[in-house]
Design a protein around this motif. Structure first.
Motif, mmCIF file in Angstrom:
data_model
loop_
_atom_site.group_PDB
_atom_site.id
_atom_site.type_symbol
_atom_site.label_atom_id
_atom_site.label_comp_id
_atom_site.label_asym_id
_atom_site.label_seq_id
_atom_site.Cartn_x
_atom_site.Cartn_y
_atom_site.Cartn_z
ATOM 1 N N SER A 161 -3.692 3.028 5.744
ATOM 2 C CA SER A 161 -2.879 1.908 6.238
ATOM 3 C C SER A 161 -1.800 1.515 5.235
ATOM 4 O O SER A 161 -1.508 0.335 5.032
ATOM 5 N N ILE A 162 -1.210 2.511 4.610
ATOM 6 C CA ILE A 162 -0.075 2.305 3.698
ATOM 7 C C ILE A 162 1.191 2.715 4.442
ATOM 8 O O ILE A 162 1.233 3.779 5.063
ATOM 9 N N HIS A 163 2.209 1.873 4.380
ATOM 10 C CA HIS A 163 3.460 2.153 5.093
ATOM 11 C C HIS A 163 4.521 2.617 4.081
ATOM 12 O O HIS A 163 5.083 1.795 3.352
ATOM 13 N N PRO A 164 4.759 3.933 4.021
ATOM 14 C CA PRO A 164 5.668 4.439 2.985
ATOM 15 C C PRO A 164 7.144 4.326 3.357
ATOM 16 O O PRO A 164 7.521 4.443 4.523
ATOM 17 N N LEU A 165 7.960 4.086 2.355
ATOM 18 C CA LEU A 165 9.419 4.198 2.460
ATOM 19 C C LEU A 165 9.849 5.137 1.343
ATOM 20 O O LEU A 165 9.742 4.795 0.160
ATOM 21 N N PHE A 166 10.304 6.326 1.706
ATOM 22 C CA PHE A 166 10.709 7.311 0.714
ATOM 23 C C PHE A 166 12.167 7.084 0.320
ATOM 24 O O PHE A 166 13.040 6.958 1.185
ATOM 25 N N VAL A 167 12.403 7.043 -0.972
ATOM 26 C CA VAL A 167 13.762 6.873 -1.500
ATOM 27 C C VAL A 167 14.078 8.091 -2.375
ATOM 28 O O VAL A 167 13.410 8.323 -3.386
ATOM 29 N N ILE A 210 8.713 8.550 9.833
ATOM 30 C CA ILE A 210 8.553 7.952 8.512
ATOM 31 C C ILE A 210 9.918 7.521 7.997
ATOM 32 O O ILE A 210 10.889 8.283 8.069
ATOM 33 N N ASP A 211 10.008 6.320 7.462
ATOM 34 C CA ASP A 211 11.279 5.800 6.963
ATOM 35 C C ASP A 211 11.662 6.476 5.647
ATOM 36 O O ASP A 211 10.815 6.688 4.770
#
Length: 731
Positions: free
Chosen positions: A75-81, A146-147
């Motif tokens: 339940s981790i919401h990743p944002l890849f940069v 996925i963002d």
């Protein structure tokens, strides 16, 4: 790279805390995409053969998707940069690949001696160039909803801004320990989904242990050395370097600047190190970031100096930074334009053939001229600067090769006369049943002279309406790209090369979607006289396998051609079968061509957006970016399978041991081994059939070129002879 020895120091001092993964439940986690991608590549490190076959790791998609499943389960919401542009270097890039070349040669000597374990140990260092993977990574993230974004410059600065933002865009950061150089409280440095734990470093704990201030710690990291700055020269000796020595130096002189100045007269300190230290320090404090309002501004903007262009170069329009963030254009060409240099490093085969080097200095240089011309067309005149290329094989004392705008085979101005034709793109797509426009589709739209002329915008005509749909933009983009590469003429009709694409798929319409990019690549290589049955100037096969010269030439041409398409892998196990350095030399040519065609396509799309050829508010830019052509680079495996099969069949016939085709396939399977067989999604027979379908398509295209006298009779005859030879041997 991380700060030198910082990870060792934090581990030695027990400054890394292990926490249960459940703590991160329901948070939005900002992830340094470059650090994470290195982890992905290392997890696919079982692909030790990658340096011998080229291409991208076949396990990468599976590894990425397993990681994404881990985030979802926790339940981790990743944002890849991901990182964007590089900080500007003021010196000429240093291109010395001698150590890599020696290591590769040693590995191939081991292969030829049957010492595969020794070869694999030489190849144990990753040969994966991360920027070559980014298009596939974006596509996978997009498919999984996925963002992700690309930062204008470093991912670290962008992540720090997102975490510090009052809107709490992200709640924590996963990155390398080098992120501690920024104003952060803690950094998550690893996540273990199997053990359900994560590792975190507290910056406060590190500063307390070192007894340094935040500013002193930044100086310490810069002097130790990392991506943007080498280790302080007096203390950089391999094997003798110690983090403690940098720490003691800083305690003695109090600031990094004082320490550097104290050694300014030392012969070990380069004359520009003081300047480099100051610029790096400024970059870490004031690196530009993309704000939540869509603006580009330096970190700590109130304290930022007025000369930050000294480390980032001239500022680009904010619109360009936005397109970087959406993946429309990657950093390679922009970096070249900003710093004034392009560096060519040795390929996996070591680039020893004259054909490869000539290709770089002629055709590829002309393609780079087209790409840079597109980049500069809508930008300020400050960017219209001299751009030079340096090559690994000439040494750093060699004269620079200047990219000249007038060397571009088709100018930017020549592709500016397009308007919508009589046919509706969306209606034609529905009629043909394909999901999105491809090269064949664009060529069919202008195959009729009347349809082609309808797309030509007269000089005196008003500017046409902006394109409003994704399909329209993709069609215009691919059509212009075809014109830049001379597959479409100035009157928008298919050239002989464009007609060859159309003719190639007439007999194989079902294969059209799969083989679009490889066919264009094949025809580019035919035009450059590189897809040929002739051996290259440096031939790695010392003794020909087949005694018949006709058979040898045919197998060579067919294997090269079929290696332009990717073998289909399960993504679970890796190839561990036969290798071919001669095919790897051809693969290196394919790779550099694919990469530069991709850069050209990106620059063209950017130019279209900057001239407002599209209704930007109606477009999904990530969707547009992930559908750009030439995103994948195949390995040599498909060519190796075809080569193995044809040689097995022919050798047995020469020894009066006649095999039928299925028996030959069975021998190939025995030779490549169970591990490699299990790495393939389909059977060897099915892969061979697919390879021969592509071979037939290319033969039809070359036949069309020969009929229109677009290539020499000798070049066309090579394919005719090879095809006649292989007819009875195809599966």
């Amino acid at each position: 790279m991380p700060v030198r020895h910082l990870d060792f120091y934090t581990s030695q001092k027990n400054l890394i805390s292990i926490q249960p993964l459940s703590i991160l439940k329901d948070i939005r986690l900002g992830i340094d995409g470059n650090v994470w991608l290195k982890k992905i590549v290392s997890m696919a490190a079982s692909e030790q053969y990658l340096a011998g076959i080229g291409g991208t790791p076949s396990c990468m998609r599976k590894v990425i998707e397993k990681e994404l499943e881990g985030f979802k389960a926790a339940s981790i919401h990743p944002l890849f940069v991901f990182s964007g542009l590089a900080l500007i270097r003021k010196d000429k890039p240093y291109v010395n690949d001698d150590a890599k070349i020696a290591k590769r040669n040693a590995a191939w000597d081991a292969v030829n001696s049957g010492k595969m374990e020794l070869a694999l140990s030489s190849w144990s260092t990753s040969y994966v160039h991360l920027p070559d993977l980014i298009h596939l990574v974006f596509r996978i993230l997009k498919e999984n909803n996925i963002d992700y974004i690309r930062a204008p410059y470093g991912a670290g600065a962008q992540l720090v801004y997102l975490e510090r933002n009052p809107k709490q865009i992200i709640h924590a950061v996963f990155a390398g320990s080098e992120l501690l150089m920024f104003d952060v409280d803690r950094v998550i440095t690893s996540i273990d989904f199997v053990k359900q734990t994560f590792s975190v470093i507290s910056k406060k704990a590190v500063l307390q242990d070192l007894m340094l201030s935040d500013d002193q710690f930044l100086d310490l990291c810069i002097l130790a050395g990392f991506d943007h700055c080498p280790t302080f020269p007096p203390l950089s000796a391999e094997g003798a370097f110690a983090f403690k020595s940098i720490h003691e130096l800083l305690q003695q002189h109090r600031t990094g600047f004082n320490a550097v100045k104290a050694y300014a007269d030392s012969p070990q300190v380069k004359s520009n190190y003081v300047d480099l230290f100051c610029r790096t320090r400024c970059a870490m404090r004031h690196q530009p970031i993309l704000t939540d309002e869509g603006h580009i501004e330096p970190m700590n903007v109130a304290q930022a100096p007025s000369d930050i262009h000294e480390f980032i170069g001239y500022r680009l329009p904010e619109e360009v930074y936005y397109y970087i963030s959406r993946g429309i254009i990657t950093e390679a060409t922009l970096n070249t334009m900003l710093c004034g240099y392009s560096a060519e490093f040795s390929p996996l085969c070591n680039g020893e053939t004259m054909e490869y080097r000539t290709f770089l200095t002629t055709d590829i240089m002309k393609m780079k001229a087209q790409t840079l011309a597109l980049m500069k067309a809508q930008l300020h005149s400050a960017y219209d600067r001299k751009i030079s290329i340096v090559y690994w094989f000439e040494g750093n004392s060699a004269p620079e090769h200047v990219i000249k705008a007038d060397s571009a085979p088709v100018s930017v101005e020549a592709i500016s006369h397009w308007k919508s034709g009589k046919q509706s793109v969306e209606k034609e797509l529905k009629k043909t049943g394909i999901a999105s426009p491809d090269f064949s589709f664009c060529l069919r739209l202008v195959a009729n002279a009347s349809d082609a002329s309808a797309t030509v915008l007269a000089d005196s005509a008003e500017k046409p309406a902006a394109l409003s749909t994704l399909a329209d933009v993709q069609t215009r983009h691919l059509s212009k790209l075809l014109q830049l590469r001379s597959f479409i003429t100035s009157s928008h009709a298919p050239s002989p090369y464009g007609k060859a694409v159309l003719d190639a798929f007439k007999g194989q319409p079902s294969a059209s979607t799969e083989f679009q990019d490889p066919l264009v690549i094949a025809l580019e290589l035919v035009r450059a006289s590189l897809l040929t049955s002739r051996p290259y100037s440096h031939n790695y096969t010392k003794k020909q396998v087949l005694s018949d010269e006709v058979a040898t030439k045919a197998v060579r041409l067919i294997a090269r051609t079929t290696s332009l398409i990717s073998a289909r892998f399960t993504g679970v196990k890796s190839w561990a079968g036969p290798l071919s350095r001669d095919l790897l030399a051809f693969n290196s040519i394919n790779k550099v061509l694919t990469r530069n065609l991709r850069h050209l396509g990106e620059a063209l799309l950017l130019e279209m957006l900057l001239v407002n050829e599209c209704q930007k508010e109606a477009l999904d830019f990530t969707e547009l970016a992930t559908h750009l052509p030439f995103a994948h680079e195949p390995s040599t495996v498909q060519g190796i399978l075809v080569k193995e099969y044809l040689e097995t069949l022919t050798l047995n016939a020469a020894n009066n041991n006649t095999l039928n085709k299925d028996q030959a396939v069975q021998q190939v399977e025995e030779h490549i081994g169970a591990t490699s067989l299990s790495s393939l999604t389909h059977s060897v027979k099915e892969e061979l059939q697919r390879g021969f379908v592509f071979w037939s398509i290319v033969c039809e295209a070359v036949k069309s070129l020969g009929a229109s006298n677009a290539i020499s009779k000798e070049a066309a005859q090579e394919f005719v002879e090879a095809n006649n030879w292989v007819k009875s041997r195809k599966i």
